[in-house]
Enzyme design. Sequence first.
Site, PDB file in Angstrom:
ATOM      1  N   SER A  68       0.953  -1.277   0.065  1.00  0.00           N
ATOM      2  CA  SER A  68      -0.051   0.066  -0.038  1.00  0.00           C
ATOM      3  C   SER A  68       0.936   1.211   0.308  1.00  0.00           C
ATOM      4  O   SER A  68       0.257   2.308  -0.065  1.00  0.00           O
ATOM      5  CB  SER A  68      -0.941  -0.028   1.162  1.00  0.00           C
ATOM      6  OG  SER A  68      -0.315  -0.123   2.498  1.00  0.00           O
ATOM      7  N   ASN A  70      -2.977  -1.438  13.548  1.00  0.00           N
ATOM      8  CA  ASN A  70      -4.212  -1.421  13.439  1.00  0.00           C
ATOM      9  C   ASN A  70      -4.830  -0.049  14.063  1.00  0.00           C
ATOM     10  O   ASN A  70      -5.350   0.791  13.380  1.00  0.00           O
ATOM     11  CB  ASN A  70      -5.094  -2.404  13.962  1.00  0.00           C
ATOM     12  CG  ASN A  70      -4.692  -3.736  13.346  1.00  0.00           C
ATOM     13  OD1 ASN A  70      -4.224  -3.760  12.315  1.00  0.00           O
ATOM     14  ND2 ASN A  70      -5.276  -4.907  13.903  1.00  0.00           N
ATOM     15  N   THR A  72     -39.148  25.861 -14.304  1.00  0.00           N
ATOM     16  CA  THR A  72     -39.648  24.446 -13.670  1.00  0.00           C
ATOM     17  C   THR A  72     -39.802  23.532 -14.991  1.00  0.00           C
ATOM     18  O   THR A  72     -40.210  23.966 -15.901  1.00  0.00           O
ATOM     19  CB  THR A  72     -40.927  24.253 -12.724  1.00  0.00           C
ATOM     20  OG1 THR A  72     -42.169  24.739 -13.722  1.00  0.00           O
ATOM     21  CG2 THR A  72     -40.677  25.370 -11.757  1.00  0.00           C
ATOM     22  N   HIS A  73     -39.311  22.164 -14.697  1.00  0.00           N
ATOM     23  CA  HIS A  73     -39.197  21.433 -15.993  1.00  0.00           C
ATOM     24  C   HIS A  73     -38.363  22.036 -17.144  1.00  0.00           C
ATOM     25  O   HIS A  73     -38.628  21.498 -18.211  1.00  0.00           O
ATOM     26  CB  HIS A  73     -40.678  21.117 -16.414  1.00  0.00           C
ATOM     27  CG  HIS A  73     -41.693  20.724 -15.451  1.00  0.00           C
ATOM     28  ND1 HIS A  73     -41.963  19.489 -14.961  1.00  0.00           N
ATOM     29  CD2 HIS A  73     -42.601  21.599 -14.670  1.00  0.00           C
ATOM     30  CE1 HIS A  73     -42.909  19.672 -13.991  1.00  0.00           C
ATOM     31  NE2 HIS A  73     -43.128  20.805 -13.948  1.00  0.00           N
ATOM     32  N   ASN A  94     -16.204  26.102 -25.707  1.00  0.00           N
ATOM     33  CA  ASN A  94     -16.742  25.105 -24.737  1.00  0.00           C
ATOM     34  C   ASN A  94     -16.407  25.204 -23.316  1.00  0.00           C
ATOM     35  O   ASN A  94     -15.345  25.687 -22.809  1.00  0.00           O
ATOM     36  CB  ASN A  94     -15.903  23.678 -25.311  1.00  0.00           C
ATOM     37  CG  ASN A  94     -16.398  23.626 -26.779  1.00  0.00           C
ATOM     38  OD1 ASN A  94     -17.325  23.820 -27.294  1.00  0.00           O
ATOM     39  ND2 ASN A  94     -15.525  22.686 -27.648  1.00  0.00           N
ATOM     40  N   GLU A  98     -18.339  21.121 -17.626  1.00  0.00           N
ATOM     41  CA  GLU A  98     -18.694  19.619 -18.061  1.00  0.00           C
ATOM     42  C   GLU A  98     -17.690  18.799 -17.105  1.00  0.00           C
ATOM     43  O   GLU A  98     -18.512  17.628 -16.777  1.00  0.00           O
ATOM     44  CB  GLU A  98     -18.411  19.563 -19.413  1.00  0.00           C
ATOM     45  CG  GLU A  98     -19.207  20.077 -20.394  1.00  0.00           C
ATOM     46  CD  GLU A  98     -18.729  20.134 -21.927  1.00  0.00           C
ATOM     47  OE1 GLU A  98     -19.046  19.099 -22.447  1.00  0.00           O
ATOM     48  OE2 GLU A  98     -17.866  21.071 -22.297  1.00  0.00           O
ATOM     49  N   TYR A 123     -10.172  -5.378  13.102  1.00  0.00           N
ATOM     50  CA  TYR A 123      -9.650  -5.229  11.979  1.00  0.00           C
ATOM     51  C   TYR A 123      -9.562  -6.154  10.755  1.00  0.00           C
ATOM     52  O   TYR A 123      -9.352  -7.598  11.089  1.00  0.00           O
ATOM     53  CB  TYR A 123      -8.264  -4.643  11.965  1.00  0.00           C
ATOM     54  CG  TYR A 123      -7.475  -4.338  10.898  1.00  0.00           C
ATOM     55  CD1 TYR A 123      -7.425  -2.994  10.408  1.00  0.00           C
ATOM     56  CD2 TYR A 123      -6.788  -5.404  10.056  1.00  0.00           C
ATOM     57  CE1 TYR A 123      -6.706  -2.796   9.191  1.00  0.00           C
ATOM     58  CE2 TYR A 123      -5.876  -5.141   8.930  1.00  0.00           C
ATOM     59  CZ  TYR A 123      -5.904  -3.719   8.408  1.00  0.00           C
ATOM     60  OH  TYR A 123      -5.320  -3.250   7.371  1.00  0.00           O
ATOM     61  N   GLN A 143      -7.752  -1.916   4.187  1.00  0.00           N
ATOM     62  CA  GLN A 143      -6.821  -0.961   3.685  1.00  0.00           C
ATOM     63  C   GLN A 143      -7.331  -0.336   2.322  1.00  0.00           C
ATOM     64  O   GLN A 143      -6.527   0.798   1.747  1.00  0.00           O
ATOM     65  CB  GLN A 143      -5.510  -2.012   3.304  1.00  0.00           C
ATOM     66  CG  GLN A 143      -4.206  -1.285   2.444  1.00  0.00           C
ATOM     67  CD  GLN A 143      -3.227  -2.198   2.536  1.00  0.00           C
ATOM     68  OE1 GLN A 143      -2.382  -2.565   3.653  1.00  0.00           O
ATOM     69  NE2 GLN A 143      -2.694  -2.895   1.311  1.00  0.00           N
ATOM     70  N   LYS A 182      -8.329   3.799   1.619  1.00  0.00           N
ATOM     71  CA  LYS A 182      -7.408   5.134   1.252  1.00  0.00           C
ATOM     72  C   LYS A 182      -7.633   5.817  -0.034  1.00  0.00           C
ATOM     73  O   LYS A 182      -7.759   6.549  -0.204  1.00  0.00           O
ATOM     74  CB  LYS A 182      -5.907   4.957   1.726  1.00  0.00           C
ATOM     75  CG  LYS A 182      -5.948   4.700   3.111  1.00  0.00           C
ATOM     76  CD  LYS A 182      -4.543   4.156   3.629  1.00  0.00           C
ATOM     77  CE  LYS A 182      -4.474   3.465   4.876  1.00  0.00           C
ATOM     78  NZ  LYS A 182      -5.343   1.959   4.760  1.00  0.00           N
TER      79      LYS A 182
HETATM   80  N1  ARG Z   1      -1.476  -1.000   5.784  1.00  0.00           N
HETATM   81  C1  ARG Z   1      -2.373  -1.306   6.784  1.00  0.00           C
HETATM   82  C2  ARG Z   1      -3.843  -0.563   6.330  1.00  0.00           C
HETATM   83  O1  ARG Z   1      -3.894   0.222   5.640  1.00  0.00           O
HETATM   84  C3  ARG Z   1      -2.181  -1.226   8.166  1.00  0.00           C
HETATM   85  C4  ARG Z   1      -2.615  -1.952   8.924  1.00  0.00           C
HETATM   86  C5  ARG Z   1      -2.221  -3.292   8.776  1.00  0.00           C
HETATM   87  N2  ARG Z   1      -2.482  -4.150  10.061  1.00  0.00           N
HETATM   88  C6  ARG Z   1      -2.721  -5.485   9.938  1.00  0.00           C
HETATM   89  N3  ARG Z   1      -2.821  -6.220  10.889  1.00  0.00           N
HETATM   90  N4  ARG Z   1      -2.186  -6.115   8.604  1.00  0.00           N
HETATM   91  O2  ARG Z   1      -4.858  -0.991   6.786  1.00  0.00           O
END
Ligand code: ARG
Length: 470
Positions: free
Chosen positions: A31, A118, A163-164, A293, A298, A325, A330, A333
Amino acid sequence: MSDTPAPAASTIWGGRFAAGPDRIMEAINVSIDFDKRLYAQDIQGSQAHCRMLVAQKILSAEDGALIQGGLDRILAEIHAGSFVFRRDFEDIHMNVEARLADLIGDAAGRLHTARSRNDQVATDFRLWVRGAIDGLDGALKGLQAALIARAAEHAATVMPGFTHLQAAQPVTFGHHLLAYVEMIGRDRGRLTDARGRLNECPLGSAALAGTSFPIDRHATARDLGFDRPCANSLDGVSDRDFALEFMAASAICAVHLSRLAEELVIWTSAQFGFVRLSDAFTTGSSIMPQKRNPDAAELVRAKTGRVIGDLTALLVAMKGLPLAYSKDMQEDKEPVFEAADTMELAVAAMTGMIRDMTVETARMRAAAGAGFTTATDIADWCVRALGIPFRQAHHVAGRLVKLAEDKGCGLEDLSLAEMRVIEPRLTDEARAVLTVEHSVSSRTSFGGTAPVRVEEAAAAARQRWLGEGC
Ligand code: ARG
Protein backbone atom coordinates in the site's frame (compact mmCIF):
# COMPACT_ATOMS: atom_id res chain seq x y z
CA MET A 1 4.87 -5.51 -11.24
CA SER A 2 8.60 -5.22 -10.76
CA ASP A 3 11.14 -7.78 -11.97
CA THR A 4 13.18 -7.67 -8.80
CA PRO A 5 13.52 -11.00 -6.99
CA ALA A 6 11.12 -11.69 -4.12
CA PRO A 7 12.49 -10.24 -0.88
CA ALA A 8 13.69 -12.26 2.06
CA ALA A 9 11.48 -12.74 5.12
CA SER A 10 10.22 -9.48 6.62
CA THR A 11 12.48 -7.81 9.13
CA ILE A 12 9.32 -6.79 10.99
CA TRP A 13 7.52 -10.12 11.48
CA GLY A 14 10.27 -12.39 10.12
CA GLY A 15 10.33 -14.34 13.42
CA ARG A 16 7.96 -17.01 12.22
CA PHE A 17 8.45 -16.67 8.47
CA ALA A 18 11.15 -18.50 6.55
CA ALA A 19 10.62 -16.82 3.21
CA GLY A 20 9.35 -13.57 1.79
CA PRO A 21 6.07 -13.17 -0.04
CA ASP A 22 5.39 -14.25 -3.58
CA ARG A 23 5.62 -11.36 -5.99
CA ILE A 24 1.91 -11.50 -6.57
CA MET A 25 1.40 -11.41 -2.82
CA GLU A 26 3.53 -8.29 -2.60
CA ALA A 27 1.64 -6.70 -5.45
CA ILE A 28 -1.75 -7.24 -3.86
CA ASN A 29 -0.60 -6.45 -0.34
CA VAL A 30 1.53 -3.37 -0.83
CA SER A 31 0.00 0.00 0.00
CA ILE A 32 3.01 2.31 0.16
CA ASP A 33 2.33 3.66 -3.33
CA PHE A 34 -0.75 5.39 -1.98
CA ASP A 35 -0.48 5.43 1.81
CA LYS A 36 2.75 7.42 1.67
CA ARG A 37 0.36 10.35 1.65
CA LEU A 38 -0.12 9.61 5.35
CA TYR A 39 3.55 10.22 6.17
CA ALA A 40 3.10 13.45 8.13
CA GLN A 41 0.22 12.01 10.18
CA ASP A 42 2.15 8.80 10.77
CA ILE A 43 5.14 10.67 12.15
CA GLN A 44 2.92 13.00 14.17
CA GLY A 45 1.10 9.99 15.68
CA SER A 46 4.36 8.21 16.46
CA GLN A 47 5.81 11.27 18.14
CA ALA A 48 2.71 11.69 20.32
CA HIS A 49 2.81 7.99 21.20
CA CYS A 50 6.52 8.25 22.06
CA ARG A 51 6.00 11.30 24.30
CA MET A 52 3.26 9.44 26.15
CA LEU A 53 5.40 6.30 26.56
CA VAL A 54 8.17 8.39 28.11
CA ALA A 55 5.75 10.28 30.39
CA GLN A 56 4.31 6.96 31.56
CA LYS A 57 7.83 5.58 32.09
CA ILE A 58 7.19 2.79 29.62
CA LEU A 59 10.09 4.11 27.56
CA SER A 60 13.30 5.72 28.87
CA ALA A 61 13.87 9.40 28.24
CA GLU A 62 17.04 8.55 26.30
CA ASP A 63 15.29 6.17 23.93
CA GLY A 64 12.44 8.66 23.64
CA ALA A 65 14.86 11.41 22.60
CA LEU A 66 16.53 9.13 20.05
CA ILE A 67 13.18 8.19 18.56
CA GLN A 68 11.96 11.80 18.38
CA GLY A 69 15.17 12.92 16.69
CA GLY A 70 15.02 10.03 14.23
CA LEU A 71 11.41 10.79 13.34
CA ASP A 72 12.24 14.48 12.83
CA ARG A 73 14.99 13.46 10.50
CA ILE A 74 12.72 11.11 8.55
CA LEU A 75 10.19 13.93 8.11
CA ALA A 76 12.98 16.17 6.80
CA GLU A 77 14.15 13.44 4.42
CA ILE A 78 10.64 12.99 3.05
CA HIS A 79 10.25 16.74 2.59
CA ALA A 80 13.63 16.91 0.87
CA GLY A 81 12.68 14.05 -1.45
CA SER A 82 15.61 11.93 -0.33
CA PHE A 83 13.56 9.32 1.55
CA VAL A 84 13.33 6.02 -0.31
CA PHE A 85 9.84 4.49 -0.06
CA ARG A 86 10.30 0.73 -0.35
CA ARG A 87 7.55 -1.55 -1.58
CA ASP A 88 9.05 -4.49 0.31
CA PHE A 89 8.21 -2.62 3.52
CA GLU A 90 4.58 -2.72 2.48
CA ASP A 91 3.13 0.43 3.97
CA ILE A 92 3.98 3.84 5.37
CA HIS A 93 4.13 2.59 8.95
CA MET A 94 6.80 -0.01 8.25
CA ASN A 95 8.72 2.25 5.90
CA VAL A 96 9.06 4.83 8.66
CA GLU A 97 9.90 2.24 11.31
CA ALA A 98 12.50 0.54 9.12
CA ARG A 99 14.18 3.85 8.36
CA LEU A 100 14.10 4.70 12.05
CA ALA A 101 15.97 1.46 12.76
CA ASP A 102 18.61 2.44 10.14
CA LEU A 103 19.03 5.78 11.82
CA ILE A 104 18.96 4.98 15.54
CA GLY A 105 19.37 1.22 15.83
CA ASP A 106 17.64 -0.96 18.40
CA ALA A 107 15.79 1.83 20.21
CA ALA A 108 13.57 2.09 17.10
CA GLY A 109 12.07 -1.27 18.00
CA ARG A 110 10.68 0.17 21.26
CA LEU A 111 8.39 2.66 19.54
CA HIS A 112 5.83 -0.02 18.71
CA THR A 113 5.33 -0.88 22.41
CA ALA A 114 1.63 -0.77 23.35
CA ARG A 115 0.65 -0.07 19.76
CA SER A 116 -0.32 -1.95 16.62
CA ARG A 117 -0.53 -0.93 13.01
CA ASN A 118 -4.27 -1.30 13.45
CA ASP A 119 -4.65 1.62 15.84
CA GLN A 120 -1.78 3.41 14.13
CA VAL A 121 -3.41 3.44 10.71
CA ALA A 122 -6.83 4.30 12.15
CA THR A 123 -5.24 7.28 13.91
CA ASP A 124 -3.21 8.41 10.91
CA PHE A 125 -6.21 8.19 8.66
CA ARG A 126 -8.49 10.10 11.00
CA LEU A 127 -5.89 12.86 11.17
CA TRP A 128 -5.67 12.93 7.37
CA VAL A 129 -9.43 12.98 6.83
CA ARG A 130 -9.75 15.72 9.46
CA GLY A 131 -7.31 17.83 7.46
CA ALA A 132 -9.20 17.07 4.25
CA ILE A 133 -12.47 18.14 5.87
CA ASP A 134 -10.92 21.42 6.99
CA GLY A 135 -9.44 21.99 3.55
CA LEU A 136 -12.71 21.30 1.75
CA ASP A 137 -14.65 23.46 4.17
CA GLY A 138 -12.30 26.37 3.50
CA ALA A 139 -12.58 25.88 -0.27
CA LEU A 140 -16.37 25.77 -0.08
CA LYS A 141 -16.35 28.96 1.94
CA GLY A 142 -14.38 30.53 -0.92
CA LEU A 143 -16.97 29.33 -3.41
CA GLN A 144 -19.75 30.78 -1.27
CA ALA A 145 -17.87 34.10 -1.17
CA ALA A 146 -17.68 34.14 -4.98
CA LEU A 147 -21.38 33.27 -5.32
CA ILE A 148 -22.46 35.87 -2.77
CA ALA A 149 -20.40 38.60 -4.46
CA ARG A 150 -21.97 37.85 -7.85
CA ALA A 151 -25.43 37.56 -6.27
CA ALA A 152 -25.14 41.00 -4.65
CA GLU A 153 -24.01 42.42 -7.98
CA HIS A 154 -27.04 40.88 -9.71
CA ALA A 155 -29.71 41.34 -7.04
CA ALA A 156 -31.93 43.09 -9.61
CA THR A 157 -30.88 41.27 -12.79
CA VAL A 158 -33.98 39.56 -14.16
CA MET A 159 -33.86 36.11 -15.75
CA PRO A 160 -36.44 33.42 -16.40
CA GLY A 161 -36.91 30.99 -13.53
CA PHE A 162 -37.61 27.46 -14.68
CA THR A 163 -39.57 24.42 -13.67
CA HIS A 164 -39.26 21.39 -15.96
CA LEU A 165 -36.69 23.61 -17.72
CA GLN A 166 -39.71 25.50 -19.09
CA ALA A 167 -39.85 29.24 -18.41
CA ALA A 168 -41.98 29.55 -15.28
CA GLN A 169 -41.76 32.93 -13.54
CA PRO A 170 -39.17 35.67 -13.70
CA VAL A 171 -36.55 35.55 -10.94
CA THR A 172 -33.43 37.54 -10.20
CA PHE A 173 -30.04 36.08 -11.04
CA GLY A 174 -28.80 36.97 -7.57
CA HIS A 175 -31.61 34.91 -6.08
CA HIS A 176 -30.66 31.96 -8.25
CA LEU A 177 -27.01 32.12 -7.18
CA LEU A 178 -27.93 32.40 -3.51
CA ALA A 179 -29.82 29.10 -3.79
CA TYR A 180 -26.42 27.46 -4.29
CA VAL A 181 -24.98 29.34 -1.33
CA GLU A 182 -27.61 27.64 0.84
CA MET A 183 -26.86 24.19 -0.60
CA ILE A 184 -23.15 24.62 -0.06
CA GLY A 185 -23.85 25.89 3.43
CA ARG A 186 -25.57 22.59 4.23
CA ASP A 187 -22.65 20.72 2.65
CA ARG A 188 -20.34 22.55 5.02
CA GLY A 189 -22.65 21.70 7.88
CA ARG A 190 -22.45 18.02 7.00
CA LEU A 191 -18.66 18.22 6.94
CA THR A 192 -18.63 19.96 10.32
CA ASP A 193 -20.93 17.30 11.78
CA ALA A 194 -18.71 14.55 10.39
CA ARG A 195 -15.65 16.23 11.85
CA GLY A 196 -17.20 16.29 15.31
CA ARG A 197 -17.86 12.55 15.26
CA LEU A 198 -14.48 11.79 13.68
CA ASN A 199 -12.52 13.63 16.31
CA GLU A 200 -11.95 10.77 18.74
CA CYS A 201 -8.57 9.08 18.94
CA PRO A 202 -8.13 5.33 18.26
CA LEU A 203 -4.48 5.31 19.36
CA GLY A 204 -3.96 2.90 22.26
CA SER A 205 -6.68 0.54 21.04
CA ALA A 206 -3.62 -1.48 20.02
CA ALA A 207 -4.38 -4.51 17.83
CA LEU A 208 -8.00 -4.72 18.99
CA ALA A 209 -8.22 -5.36 22.72
CA GLY A 210 -6.27 -2.52 24.31
CA THR A 211 -2.94 -3.12 26.02
CA SER A 212 -1.49 -4.30 29.31
CA PHE A 213 0.93 -1.35 29.41
CA PRO A 214 -0.06 1.62 31.60
CA ILE A 215 -0.65 3.99 28.67
CA ASP A 216 -2.44 7.33 28.87
CA ARG A 217 -4.88 7.48 25.98
CA HIS A 218 -6.25 10.82 27.07
CA ALA A 219 -2.78 12.34 26.76
CA THR A 220 -2.22 11.08 23.19
CA ALA A 221 -5.74 12.11 22.20
CA ARG A 222 -5.09 15.64 23.50
CA ASP A 223 -1.65 15.77 21.94
CA LEU A 224 -3.11 15.02 18.50
CA GLY A 225 -5.96 17.52 18.79
CA PHE A 226 -8.70 14.94 19.32
CA ASP A 227 -11.56 15.69 21.70
CA ARG A 228 -11.18 12.36 23.52
CA PRO A 229 -10.02 8.77 22.97
CA CYS A 230 -12.40 6.33 21.25
CA ALA A 231 -14.32 4.63 24.05
CA ASN A 232 -14.04 1.09 22.68
CA SER A 233 -10.84 -0.44 21.35
CA LEU A 234 -12.62 -2.80 18.94
CA ASP A 235 -14.57 0.07 17.47
CA GLY A 236 -11.47 2.26 17.40
CA VAL A 237 -9.55 -0.04 15.06
CA SER A 238 -12.40 -1.32 12.96
CA ASP A 239 -14.77 1.37 11.87
CA ARG A 240 -14.26 3.64 8.92
CA ASP A 241 -17.51 5.52 9.21
CA PHE A 242 -15.55 8.76 9.52
CA ALA A 243 -14.19 8.17 6.00
CA LEU A 244 -17.65 7.22 4.77
CA GLU A 245 -19.17 10.36 6.23
CA PHE A 246 -16.51 12.50 4.59
CA MET A 247 -17.23 10.89 1.24
CA ALA A 248 -20.99 10.99 1.72
CA ALA A 249 -20.85 14.71 2.46
CA SER A 250 -18.51 15.12 -0.50
CA ALA A 251 -20.80 13.15 -2.80
CA ILE A 252 -23.81 15.28 -1.89
CA CYS A 253 -21.74 18.41 -2.37
CA ALA A 254 -20.49 17.09 -5.72
CA VAL A 255 -24.10 16.63 -6.80
CA HIS A 256 -24.74 20.29 -5.96
CA LEU A 257 -21.67 21.34 -7.93
CA SER A 258 -22.79 19.16 -10.80
CA ARG A 259 -26.19 20.85 -10.96
CA LEU A 260 -24.57 24.28 -11.04
CA ALA A 261 -22.14 23.00 -13.68
CA GLU A 262 -25.08 21.77 -15.74
CA GLU A 263 -26.67 25.20 -15.50
CA LEU A 264 -23.45 26.81 -16.69
CA VAL A 265 -23.42 24.45 -19.66
CA ILE A 266 -27.01 25.45 -20.48
CA TRP A 267 -26.49 29.16 -19.84
CA THR A 268 -23.37 29.37 -21.98
CA SER A 269 -25.02 27.71 -24.99
CA ALA A 270 -25.67 29.95 -27.99
CA GLN A 271 -29.40 29.35 -27.55
CA PHE A 272 -29.44 30.71 -24.01
CA GLY A 273 -26.44 33.05 -24.01
CA PHE A 274 -27.04 34.08 -20.40
CA VAL A 275 -23.44 33.71 -19.32
CA ARG A 276 -20.05 33.90 -20.94
CA LEU A 277 -17.22 32.05 -19.23
CA SER A 278 -13.81 33.69 -19.19
CA ASP A 279 -11.14 32.55 -21.62
CA ALA A 280 -9.34 31.09 -18.62
CA PHE A 281 -12.15 28.58 -18.08
CA THR A 282 -13.09 27.86 -21.67
CA THR A 283 -11.59 25.81 -24.47
CA GLY A 284 -11.85 26.20 -28.22
CA SER A 285 -12.53 23.57 -30.83
CA SER A 286 -9.83 22.22 -33.12
CA ILE A 287 -12.20 22.37 -36.08
CA MET A 288 -14.97 24.89 -35.33
CA PRO A 289 -13.49 28.36 -34.83
CA GLN A 290 -16.66 29.79 -33.28
CA LYS A 291 -16.75 27.33 -30.38
CA ARG A 292 -16.19 28.25 -26.74
CA ASN A 293 -16.67 25.03 -24.86
CA PRO A 294 -17.47 24.99 -21.13
CA ASP A 295 -15.13 22.04 -20.51
CA ALA A 296 -14.47 22.90 -16.89
CA ALA A 297 -18.19 22.86 -16.11
CA GLU A 298 -18.64 19.61 -17.98
CA LEU A 299 -15.78 18.02 -16.07
CA VAL A 300 -17.11 19.20 -12.72
CA ARG A 301 -20.39 17.55 -13.73
CA ALA A 302 -18.66 14.33 -14.80
CA LYS A 303 -16.27 14.07 -11.85
CA THR A 304 -19.25 13.85 -9.53
CA GLY A 305 -19.51 10.25 -10.70
CA ARG A 306 -16.09 9.50 -9.26
CA VAL A 307 -16.95 10.83 -5.85
CA ILE A 308 -20.18 8.85 -5.74
CA GLY A 309 -18.19 5.82 -6.87
CA ASP A 310 -15.58 6.36 -4.15
CA LEU A 311 -18.28 6.40 -1.48
CA THR A 312 -19.85 3.29 -2.95
CA ALA A 313 -16.52 1.45 -3.11
CA LEU A 314 -15.86 1.86 0.61
CA LEU A 315 -19.45 1.19 1.64
CA VAL A 316 -19.25 -2.11 -0.22
CA ALA A 317 -15.80 -2.94 1.15
CA MET A 318 -17.02 -2.45 4.72
CA LYS A 319 -20.42 -4.06 4.60
CA GLY A 320 -19.47 -7.65 5.36
CA LEU A 321 -16.58 -7.19 7.76
CA PRO A 322 -16.67 -8.82 11.18
CA LEU A 323 -15.00 -6.94 14.05
CA ALA A 324 -12.28 -5.99 14.38
CA TYR A 325 -9.62 -5.12 11.76
CA SER A 326 -9.55 -6.87 8.39
CA LYS A 327 -7.11 -6.13 5.61
CA ASP A 328 -10.05 -5.10 3.46
CA MET A 329 -9.82 -1.80 5.29
CA GLN A 330 -6.58 -0.98 3.53
CA GLU A 331 -8.89 -0.30 0.58
CA ASP A 332 -10.25 2.73 2.46
CA LYS A 333 -7.50 5.08 1.38
CA GLU A 334 -7.59 5.33 -2.39
CA PRO A 335 -11.29 6.24 -2.57
CA VAL A 336 -10.85 8.87 0.12
CA PHE A 337 -7.79 10.34 -1.56
CA GLU A 338 -9.53 10.37 -4.91
CA ALA A 339 -12.67 11.94 -3.47
CA ALA A 340 -10.64 14.61 -1.65
CA ASP A 341 -8.53 15.42 -4.72
CA THR A 342 -11.56 15.52 -6.97
CA MET A 343 -13.46 17.80 -4.63
CA GLU A 344 -10.52 20.15 -4.30
CA LEU A 345 -10.23 20.48 -8.06
CA ALA A 346 -13.97 20.71 -8.72
CA VAL A 347 -14.54 23.41 -6.10
CA ALA A 348 -11.56 25.41 -7.35
CA ALA A 349 -12.79 25.19 -10.95
CA MET A 350 -16.31 26.20 -9.97
CA THR A 351 -15.05 29.12 -7.90
CA GLY A 352 -12.97 30.35 -10.82
CA MET A 353 -15.84 30.05 -13.29
CA ILE A 354 -18.28 31.92 -11.05
CA ARG A 355 -15.78 34.64 -10.17
CA ASP A 356 -14.80 35.31 -13.79
CA MET A 357 -18.07 34.78 -15.70
CA THR A 358 -19.68 37.61 -17.64
CA VAL A 359 -23.41 37.88 -17.08
CA GLU A 360 -25.33 38.80 -20.22
CA THR A 361 -28.06 40.81 -18.51
CA ALA A 362 -29.82 41.91 -21.72
CA ARG A 363 -30.19 38.31 -22.93
CA MET A 364 -31.51 37.26 -19.54
CA ARG A 365 -33.97 40.15 -19.46
CA ALA A 366 -35.27 39.34 -22.94
CA ALA A 367 -35.68 35.66 -22.11
CA ALA A 368 -37.36 36.47 -18.78
CA GLY A 369 -40.49 37.78 -20.52
CA ALA A 370 -40.70 35.10 -23.18
CA GLY A 371 -43.07 32.21 -22.56
CA PHE A 372 -45.74 34.32 -20.81
CA THR A 373 -43.87 34.14 -17.51
CA THR A 374 -45.99 36.86 -15.92
CA ALA A 375 -49.26 34.94 -16.34
CA THR A 376 -49.31 34.20 -12.60
CA ASP A 377 -48.96 37.93 -11.89
CA ILE A 378 -52.14 38.80 -13.75
CA ALA A 379 -53.98 35.95 -12.00
CA ASP A 380 -52.73 37.24 -8.64
CA TRP A 381 -53.91 40.76 -9.60
CA CYS A 382 -57.41 39.46 -10.33
CA VAL A 383 -57.50 37.78 -6.92
CA ARG A 384 -56.34 40.93 -5.14
CA ALA A 385 -58.22 43.61 -7.11
CA LEU A 386 -61.38 41.79 -8.17
CA GLY A 387 -61.70 39.45 -5.22
CA ILE A 388 -62.29 36.43 -7.45
CA PRO A 389 -61.07 32.97 -6.38
CA PHE A 390 -57.60 31.99 -7.61
CA ARG A 391 -58.90 29.09 -9.70
CA GLN A 392 -61.15 31.52 -11.61
CA ALA A 393 -58.32 34.05 -11.93
CA HIS A 394 -56.11 31.27 -13.30
CA HIS A 395 -58.71 30.81 -16.03
CA VAL A 396 -58.70 34.52 -16.95
CA ALA A 397 -54.89 34.50 -17.17
CA GLY A 398 -55.02 31.32 -19.24
CA ARG A 399 -57.32 32.94 -21.77
CA LEU A 400 -55.05 35.98 -21.97
CA VAL A 401 -52.09 33.69 -22.67
CA LYS A 402 -54.07 31.95 -25.38
CA LEU A 403 -54.95 35.30 -26.96
CA ALA A 404 -51.32 36.48 -26.92
CA GLU A 405 -50.20 33.15 -28.30
CA ASP A 406 -52.74 33.36 -31.15
CA LYS A 407 -51.60 36.91 -31.91
CA GLY A 408 -47.95 35.89 -31.70
CA CYS A 409 -47.12 38.54 -29.11
CA GLY A 410 -46.21 38.77 -25.47
CA LEU A 411 -48.76 39.28 -22.67
CA GLU A 412 -47.51 42.82 -22.11
CA ASP A 413 -48.13 43.61 -25.79
CA LEU A 414 -51.91 43.09 -25.49
CA SER A 415 -53.91 46.30 -25.43
CA LEU A 416 -56.30 46.98 -22.60
CA ALA A 417 -59.22 46.79 -25.03
CA GLU A 418 -58.14 43.34 -26.15
CA MET A 419 -57.74 42.20 -22.58
CA ARG A 420 -61.16 43.51 -21.60
CA VAL A 421 -62.83 41.21 -24.10
CA ILE A 422 -61.77 38.41 -21.78
CA GLU A 423 -62.31 40.20 -18.45
CA PRO A 424 -64.05 43.62 -18.60
CA ARG A 425 -62.84 44.64 -15.13
CA LEU A 426 -59.14 44.64 -16.11
CA THR A 427 -57.48 48.08 -15.81
CA ASP A 428 -54.19 49.76 -16.73
CA GLU A 429 -52.96 48.76 -13.29
CA ALA A 430 -53.55 45.14 -14.29
CA ARG A 431 -51.51 45.67 -17.45
CA ALA A 432 -48.68 47.12 -15.38
CA VAL A 433 -48.15 43.86 -13.45
CA LEU A 434 -47.19 42.17 -16.70
CA THR A 435 -43.62 43.50 -16.81
CA VAL A 436 -40.89 41.21 -15.54
CA GLU A 437 -39.53 43.97 -13.30
CA HIS A 438 -42.87 44.34 -11.62
CA SER A 439 -43.14 40.59 -11.30
CA VAL A 440 -39.85 40.10 -9.47
CA SER A 441 -40.10 43.21 -7.32
CA SER A 442 -43.54 42.13 -6.11
CA ARG A 443 -42.23 38.83 -4.73
CA THR A 444 -41.17 40.24 -1.40
CA SER A 445 -42.11 37.25 0.77
CA PHE A 446 -39.31 36.02 3.03
CA GLY A 447 -36.89 34.00 0.90
CA GLY A 448 -38.47 35.43 -2.26
CA THR A 449 -36.83 36.78 -5.39
CA ALA A 450 -37.51 40.54 -5.04
CA PRO A 451 -34.29 42.60 -5.35
CA VAL A 452 -34.77 44.04 -1.84
CA ARG A 453 -34.98 40.53 -0.39
CA VAL A 454 -31.96 39.38 -2.42
CA GLU A 455 -29.86 42.28 -1.14
CA GLU A 456 -30.84 41.40 2.41
CA ALA A 457 -30.24 37.71 1.77
CA ALA A 458 -26.77 38.39 0.38
CA ALA A 459 -25.89 40.41 3.47
CA ALA A 460 -27.28 37.69 5.76
CA ALA A 461 -25.35 35.02 3.84
CA ARG A 462 -22.14 37.01 4.20
CA GLN A 463 -22.64 37.10 7.92
CA ARG A 464 -23.74 33.50 8.32
CA TRP A 465 -21.33 31.75 5.98
CA LEU A 466 -18.35 34.05 5.72
CA GLY A 467 -18.47 35.34 9.30
CA GLU A 468 -18.44 38.93 8.03
CA GLY A 469 -20.02 41.87 9.80
CA CYS A 470 -20.74 39.93 13.01
N1 ARG B 1 -1.46 -0.91 5.65
C1 ARG B 1 -2.44 -1.37 6.59
C2 ARG B 1 -3.77 -0.66 6.35
O1 ARG B 1 -3.78 0.30 5.67
C3 ARG B 1 -2.00 -1.08 7.97
C4 ARG B 1 -2.63 -1.96 9.01
C5 ARG B 1 -2.12 -3.35 8.86
N2 ARG B 1 -2.55 -4.16 9.92
C6 ARG B 1 -2.52 -5.49 9.84
N3 ARG B 1 -2.94 -6.15 10.85
N4 ARG B 1 -2.05 -6.08 8.78
O2 ARG B 1 -4.81 -1.07 6.78
